[in-house]
Design a protein around this motif. Sequence first.
Motif, PDB file in Angstrom:
ATOM      1  N   VAL A 163       0.763  -1.189  -0.101  1.00 20.68           N
ATOM      2  CA  VAL A 163      -0.004   0.139  -0.001  1.00 20.68           C
ATOM      3  C   VAL A 163       1.004   1.194   0.157  1.00 20.68           C
ATOM      4  O   VAL A 163       1.703   1.340   0.828  1.00 20.68           O
ATOM      5  N   PRO A 164       0.628   2.200  -1.071  1.00 18.23           N
ATOM      6  CA  PRO A 164       1.481   3.419  -0.936  1.00 18.23           C
ATOM      7  C   PRO A 164       0.992   4.263   0.406  1.00 18.23           C
ATOM      8  O   PRO A 164      -0.125   4.651   0.523  1.00 18.23           O
ATOM      9  N   LEU A 220      10.254   8.986  14.342  1.00 18.20           N
ATOM     10  CA  LEU A 220       9.547   8.717  12.995  1.00 18.20           C
ATOM     11  C   LEU A 220       8.511   7.727  13.550  1.00 18.20           C
ATOM     12  O   LEU A 220       8.964   6.286  13.343  1.00 18.20           O
ATOM     13  N   ALA A 221       7.360   7.506  13.895  1.00 20.82           N
ATOM     14  CA  ALA A 221       6.532   6.621  14.475  1.00 20.82           C
ATOM     15  C   ALA A 221       5.108   6.427  13.644  1.00 20.82           C
ATOM     16  O   ALA A 221       4.221   5.784  14.166  1.00 20.82           O
ATOM     17  N   TRP A 222       4.639   7.362  12.717  1.00 21.86           N
ATOM     18  CA  TRP A 222       3.400   7.561  12.199  1.00 21.86           C
ATOM     19  C   TRP A 222       3.454   7.308  10.767  1.00 21.86           C
ATOM     20  O   TRP A 222       4.616   7.731   9.866  1.00 21.86           O
ATOM     21  N   TYR A 223       2.359   6.767  10.097  1.00 29.48           N
ATOM     22  CA  TYR A 223       2.249   6.809   8.810  1.00 29.48           C
ATOM     23  C   TYR A 223       0.491   7.336   8.286  1.00 29.48           C
ATOM     24  O   TYR A 223      -0.259   7.205   9.085  1.00 29.48           O
ATOM     25  N   HIS A 224       0.429   7.543   7.004  1.00 29.27           N
ATOM     26  CA  HIS A 224      -0.806   7.579   6.502  1.00 29.27           C
ATOM     27  C   HIS A 224      -0.950   7.037   5.136  1.00 29.27           C
ATOM     28  O   HIS A 224       0.024   7.219   4.360  1.00 29.27           O
ATOM     29  N   ALA A 248      -1.050   7.447   1.126  1.00 30.69           N
ATOM     30  CA  ALA A 248      -1.012   8.298   0.374  1.00 30.69           C
ATOM     31  C   ALA A 248      -2.112   8.952  -0.031  1.00 30.69           C
ATOM     32  O   ALA A 248      -2.376  10.108  -0.206  1.00 30.69           O
ATOM     33  N   ASP A 249      -3.292   8.211  -0.104  1.00 34.94           N
ATOM     34  CA  ASP A 249      -4.508   8.874  -0.735  1.00 34.94           C
ATOM     35  C   ASP A 249      -5.490   9.287   0.519  1.00 34.94           C
ATOM     36  O   ASP A 249      -6.532   9.770   0.180  1.00 34.94           O
ATOM     37  N   LEU A 250      -5.082   9.142   1.861  1.00 31.18           N
ATOM     38  CA  LEU A 250      -5.852   9.650   2.655  1.00 31.18           C
ATOM     39  C   LEU A 250      -5.545  10.934   3.616  1.00 31.18           C
ATOM     40  O   LEU A 250      -6.191  11.815   4.031  1.00 31.18           O
ATOM     41  N   GLY A 251      -4.306  11.244   3.300  1.00 21.23           N
ATOM     42  CA  GLY A 251      -3.693  12.557   3.919  1.00 21.23           C
ATOM     43  C   GLY A 251      -3.460  12.568   5.460  1.00 21.23           C
ATOM     44  O   GLY A 251      -3.761  11.435   6.050  1.00 21.23           O
ATOM     45  N   PHE A 252      -3.309  13.473   6.001  1.00 24.42           N
ATOM     46  CA  PHE A 252      -2.608  13.420   7.550  1.00 24.42           C
ATOM     47  C   PHE A 252      -4.021  12.968   8.360  1.00 24.42           C
ATOM     48  O   PHE A 252      -3.641  12.597   9.528  1.00 24.42           O
ATOM     49  N   ALA A 253      -5.316  13.228   8.181  1.00 26.94           N
ATOM     50  CA  ALA A 253      -6.126  12.926   9.034  1.00 26.94           C
ATOM     51  C   ALA A 253      -6.215  11.564   9.023  1.00 26.94           C
ATOM     52  O   ALA A 253      -6.960  10.943   9.879  1.00 26.94           O
ATOM     53  N   GLY A 254      -5.837  10.660   8.310  1.00 29.83           N
ATOM     54  CA  GLY A 254      -5.684   9.279   8.261  1.00 29.83           C
ATOM     55  C   GLY A 254      -4.537   8.853   9.036  1.00 29.83           C
ATOM     56  O   GLY A 254      -4.127   7.488   8.718  1.00 29.83           O
ATOM     57  N   ARG A 255      -3.741   9.304   9.625  1.00 32.56           N
ATOM     58  CA  ARG A 255      -2.582   9.292  10.210  1.00 32.56           C
ATOM     59  C   ARG A 255      -2.745   8.104  11.440  1.00 32.56           C
ATOM     60  O   ARG A 255      -3.813   8.045  12.087  1.00 32.56           O
ATOM     61  N   ARG A 256      -1.682   7.126  11.293  1.00 32.83           N
ATOM     62  CA  ARG A 256      -1.866   6.059  12.128  1.00 32.83           C
ATOM     63  C   ARG A 256      -0.553   5.614  12.851  1.00 32.83           C
ATOM     64  O   ARG A 256       0.475   6.075  12.123  1.00 32.83           O
TER      65      ARG A 256
END
Length: 115
Positions: free
Chosen positions: A85-86, A98-102, A104-112
Motif C-alpha cells: 500500500v502506498p 518517526l512513528a506514524w504513517y498515513h 498516500a490517498d488519505l492524507g494527514f487525517a488518516g494518520r496511524r
Amino acid sequence: MGLFTVAEAKAELARLRPILDEIVVVRADMVELASGIPTELGGVPERKAAEARLNELMTAVQETGAELKGVAPLLVDFPADLDGVPVLLCWLEGDAELAWYHRADLGFAGRRRLP
C-alpha cells in the motif's frame, strides 16, 4: 527519488534533524523580523537573509526525496510502501521519532502509528 523503507526513513530523519532544528529557529526569526515591530534581530536585510536561508534549508530537505508538507508546524513525509500500500511515513514537529504513517490517498487525517 524512490521509496523509503521504514529504516531508511528513520535514518534520513536522524540526518535531517539539525536542518529541521535550524528551520524552526530561522522560521521564528523570520516571523519576528517580518512583524514590523522593532527587534534586535535587525530589519529588512536580515529578514531577506532569513528568507533565503529558510529556502536553502527547505530545499536541502526536499533534495533527499522527503516531502516537506508544512513549515509551521514542520511536517515531513517519506514516500514508502507498507504491505503493498502506498503510504507516507510522517514526522510532525515535536514527534520524538518517526512513528506514524498515513495512506498516500488519505492524507494527514488518516494518520496511524507504525506497526
